[in-house]
Every structure is written in structure tokens, then in C-alpha cells.
Design an enzyme around this catalytic site. Structure first.
Site: not given
Length: 251
Positions: A141, A154
Site C-alpha cells: 500500500s 496497517y
């Protein structure tokens, strides 16, 4: 047909980027193993591929379990006799807490899927590919590169995927296995559906993209297919941002 006679596993293929990528592989001739923790959505993706004349099977998987991922690979070999492309795409977001308030259980839940699940997929796929070569693609990401508030697990997990991709590529090059990754930015998936319900928030988020709009799963799937193809045969050990430049400028 770029993927004629190729077999691809896509984890998290029940929705979003995974579903679009599974469909893209099938359109280009691959036999696709649709893998997801949700049997209903996974079966829907496989059915949609078959309705369009593609070859797909659904196999349930819990990517937080190595035994489950290893079984997925073994079932793929039992069904199709080979594995050429492994797309370690399954991922989750964490519940939002500042790092000092983050429940330990929430940290472990997020890392178990986003980081450990990728390792499990790399390990299991590499052992299946080492005699014939192949391509392993990991979903990181842009939040593996840039920080936001209340996203500690995350960020930690996606940052790890970036370095895991580089390290695995180095280890596996001798077996003619390429390992690459994608780092999506804002993509219209179920993960961001809650943000869309707040128009002011969504407008702010979209403005963080260079051209002011979210991407689509299909746009990411095109990049995934390219990276898996022979056209990308000299690309290895890198993670490619698919983010309309969002990680490239100061907001």
C-alpha cells in the site's frame, strides 16, 4: 492470450482488487484459483468467471493460517497440476486507535493477515514453483511509505510487505521466480466504503490524489496482469505504486 496455459492463485479474490485481478487473469487465458475467507463472495467471483467462459475454481482460505495457505497451494496443484502466478492480495484494515491506545489484539489481527499472510503465500508458492519458475505478486500500500493517524498496524504490516518483497526476490531469483508488489492508493473497494458515506471526508480524501479521484479495482488489475506477464520479465524485487501519484507530493 498472455496467460494461456498458466495457473494463477488470487487471495482476497471475493471482492475489490482481488476479484478484478482474478477476472483479468481469466480473460487473458489463465486458469484461476479464486481464494477468499468468505465462501459466498469467493464462489460468486468464480461463478462470474465461468459464466464468461473462463476456467476458475473457488478454494476457501484463511491467510492468517499457514496450514490453510499451504493447503490452498496443494489443492491448486491437485486440481491443475502447476502454479505459475501467486497474487498475495488478501488484506484488512485496522480499527482506528492511536498507537498508545491500540489494543494488542487488534495489532496482531491486522499483522496476521497483512504481513504473515503474505509470508505464508510466498513460502508456499515458492516451494511449488522452484522447479519451473513463476511470479509472486504482493499487495502492499502507499501506506507502507507514508503515514496517517491511527493506522499503526496497517502501516507496520504494509511497510513490511515492501521489504518482504525485496528480500524474497533476492532469495528466489536462483529459481527463476520473480517477486514484485503493488502499492495501491485510494481505490474504490469495500475497504473505503465507510469513508464514502461521509461526503466531506470523501471529498478531502479524493483531493489527496493528483487528479482528484479514486482509482478502480480494474485499473489496479491491469497493473497486476502486466507484472505477472512476460512483458515484465526484467522487473523484480520492486513494489510499484498504483496511486495516481498520491505518494509523490506534499499535501
Amino acid at each position: 492470450m498472455r496467460f494461456a496455459n498458466k495457473v494463477a492463485i488470487v487471495t482476497g479474490a471475493g471482492s475489490g482488487i482481488g476479484r478484478a485481478s482474478a477476472q483479468q487473469f481469466a480473460r487473458e487465458g489463465a486458469r484461476v484459483v479464486v481464494a477468499d475467507v468468505n465462501p459466498e463472495s469467493g464462489a460468486m467471483t468464480a461463478a462470474a468467471i465461468k459464466e464468461r467462459g473462463g476456467d476458475a475454481v473457488f478454494i476457501p482460505v484463511d491467510t492468517s493460517s499457514y496450514e490453510s495457505v499451504a493447503s490452498l497451494v496443494q489443492q491448486t496443484l491437485g486440481t491443475y497440476g502447476q502454479l505459475d502466478i501467486m497474487f498475495n492480495n488478501a488484506g484488512i484494515v485496522n480499527a482506528q486507535y492511536a498507537v498508545h491506545e491500540m489494543p494488542v489484539e487488534e495489532y496482531h489481527r491486522t499483522v496476521a493477515v497483512n504481513q504473515h499472510g503474505v509470508f505464508y503465500g510466498i513460502k508456499a508458492a515458492a516451494n511449488a514453483m522452484k522447479d519451473r519458475g513463476g511470479v509472486i505478486i504482493n499487495t502492499a500500500s502507499i501506506y507502507g511509505y507514508i503515514a496517517d493517524r491511527k493506522q499503526f498496524p496497517y502501516h507496520a504490516s504494509k511497510g513490511a510487505v515492501v521489504m518482504m518483497t525485496k528480500s524474497a526476490a533476492l532469495d528466489l531469483a536462483r529459481y527463476n521466480i520473480r517477486v514484485v508488489g503493488i502499492a495501491p492508493g485510494l481505490i474504490e473497494t469495500g475497504i473505503v466504503s465507510e469513508w464514502r458515506k461521509n461526503p466531506a471526508l470523501w471529498s478531502k480524501i479524493e483531493r489527496a490524489q493528483m487528479r482528484g479521484k479514486a482509482g478502480t479495482p480494474e485499473q489496479v488489475a491491469q497493473m497486476v496482469a502486466f507484472l505477472a506477464s512476460d512483458e515484465a520479465s526484467f522487473l523484480n524485487g520492486h513494489v510499484f505504486c498504483v496511486d495516481d501519484g498520491a505518494a509523490s507530493f506534499k499535501r
